[in-house]
Design a protein around this motif. Sequence first.
Motif, short mmCIF file in Angstrom:
data_model
loop_
_atom_site.label_atom_id
_atom_site.label_comp_id
_atom_site.label_asym_id
_atom_site.label_seq_id
_atom_site.Cartn_x
_atom_site.Cartn_y
_atom_site.Cartn_z
N UNK A 5 18.52 -57.09 66.29
CA UNK A 5 19.90 -56.61 66.23
C UNK A 5 20.47 -56.84 64.84
N UNK A 6 21.27 -55.89 64.39
CA UNK A 6 21.93 -56.03 63.08
C UNK A 6 23.32 -55.41 63.17
N UNK A 7 24.14 -55.69 62.16
CA UNK A 7 25.48 -55.12 62.10
C UNK A 7 26.30 -55.51 63.32
N UNK B 113 26.18 -59.60 70.16
CA UNK B 113 25.33 -60.60 70.80
C UNK B 113 25.85 -62.01 70.56
N UNK B 114 26.29 -62.27 69.34
CA UNK B 114 26.85 -63.59 69.04
C UNK B 114 28.10 -63.85 69.89
N UNK B 115 28.90 -62.81 70.10
CA UNK B 115 30.12 -62.97 70.90
C UNK B 115 29.78 -63.20 72.37
N UNK C 162 23.06 -70.27 75.02
CA UNK C 162 22.25 -69.73 73.93
C UNK C 162 21.26 -68.68 74.43
N UNK C 163 21.79 -67.63 75.06
CA UNK C 163 20.95 -66.62 75.71
C UNK C 163 21.70 -65.31 75.78
N UNK C 164 21.03 -64.23 75.41
CA UNK C 164 21.54 -62.88 75.64
C UNK C 164 20.68 -62.31 76.75
N UNK C 165 21.25 -62.15 77.92
CA UNK C 165 20.47 -61.76 79.09
C UNK C 165 19.93 -60.35 78.98
#
Length: 295
Positions: free
Chosen positions: A12-14, A20-22, A30-33
Motif C-alpha cells: 500500500x502507498x499514498x 491502513x494506518x488509520x 496492529x492488524x489490517x484484517x
Amino acid sequence: MDTTKQVYEAAASGWQHGLYADIKHTFRAPLVNWIFRTTMANEPEFLRYAWGQVKPVFETKTFADFSVTYRDTILAELETGHELPGYEPTDVGLTPSAFRELRGQVATFDIVAPRLAILFETMDRGLNDGDVGTTPDMSEAACAPFPHGLDRNRGLAPTMLPQGQVPDDAQPAIDGLTEFHGLGDSLPSIYRCLGQWPSYLDTAWHDLKPVLEGDAFEQAVTESEALKGSFVEGVAFRPQLDPTTLRAVGFTETTIADVQDLFSSFNGGAVRTVIPALPLFAKTVGAEGKRNALR
C-alpha cells in the motif's frame, strides 16, 4: 469481486497506506484484517468512502462499553457449566518466549473481535437498507470519546501460515475446526495464526471442542448477535451506506451489488461462530481484555 486479490500493507502507498494506518489506530490493533485488504484490491474508492462513514462508530464510549460487554457476554455464558482451560507454557509444549509471542498475537484477535462484529453488522445493514441508527442512543456516552487506554498497545502483530500450508501436526485440529465452523477452502486468519503453534492448537481444540459444540456456545452466539443488533440500531453517527446514497455519490450498480454480497456473506455463515470464538482462545492463554463495566 475476486476475493483472492488483496492489497497488503507492504504494497500500500499514498492514501491507501494512510487509510491502513488509520484502521490500525482506530481498531487499536496492529492488524489490517482481510476484509479491508480484499475490498481495497477490488473496490478501493468504495473502501475509502465506507471507512469514512463507519469510522466514527468505533470512536465513542458507547462502543467501548459494547466491546467490553461483548467479550464478557460470551465468556460468562461459557463459564456457566464449564471450567474453561487456562494454560502455562509447559501445558502446551512451548518455551516461555514462544508462549509470550502466542499470547500477544492472540490478544490482537481478542481486540478486533468486537470491532469486526460491529463492522460486518453495520456494513451489512447499511448496504442492504437495514436498521442503522434508527433508535439513536441519547446518552452522553453515545457521543463521548473512546477511553484513551482501553485496548491500546496490548497485542502483537500476527504472523500466519501461508494459505493452504498447514503443518502435519496441526492438521487434525484444523480439520476439526473447519468442520465445526463450516469453513470452505480458506482458513480464517485466527487459525492460520494458531497453526504456527501446533502443540497449543491441538491441546486447545481437544479441550474446547465440547465447549464449542455445546448449547452454551450457541447461546453465547445468539446473545452476542442481540448485542450487535441493539448497538447498531442505537449508533449516534449514522453511516450513509444505503444504495440510494451510494448511487448519488457515483458508485456503479456493479460495485454496489458486489459489496452488498461481500458484507452480507461475512455477516453470516462461518463468521457467525468464528468471531465469538476469539475471546475464548484469548482466555486460554490469559490474553483476554477487560470484561467489567467501564467507569
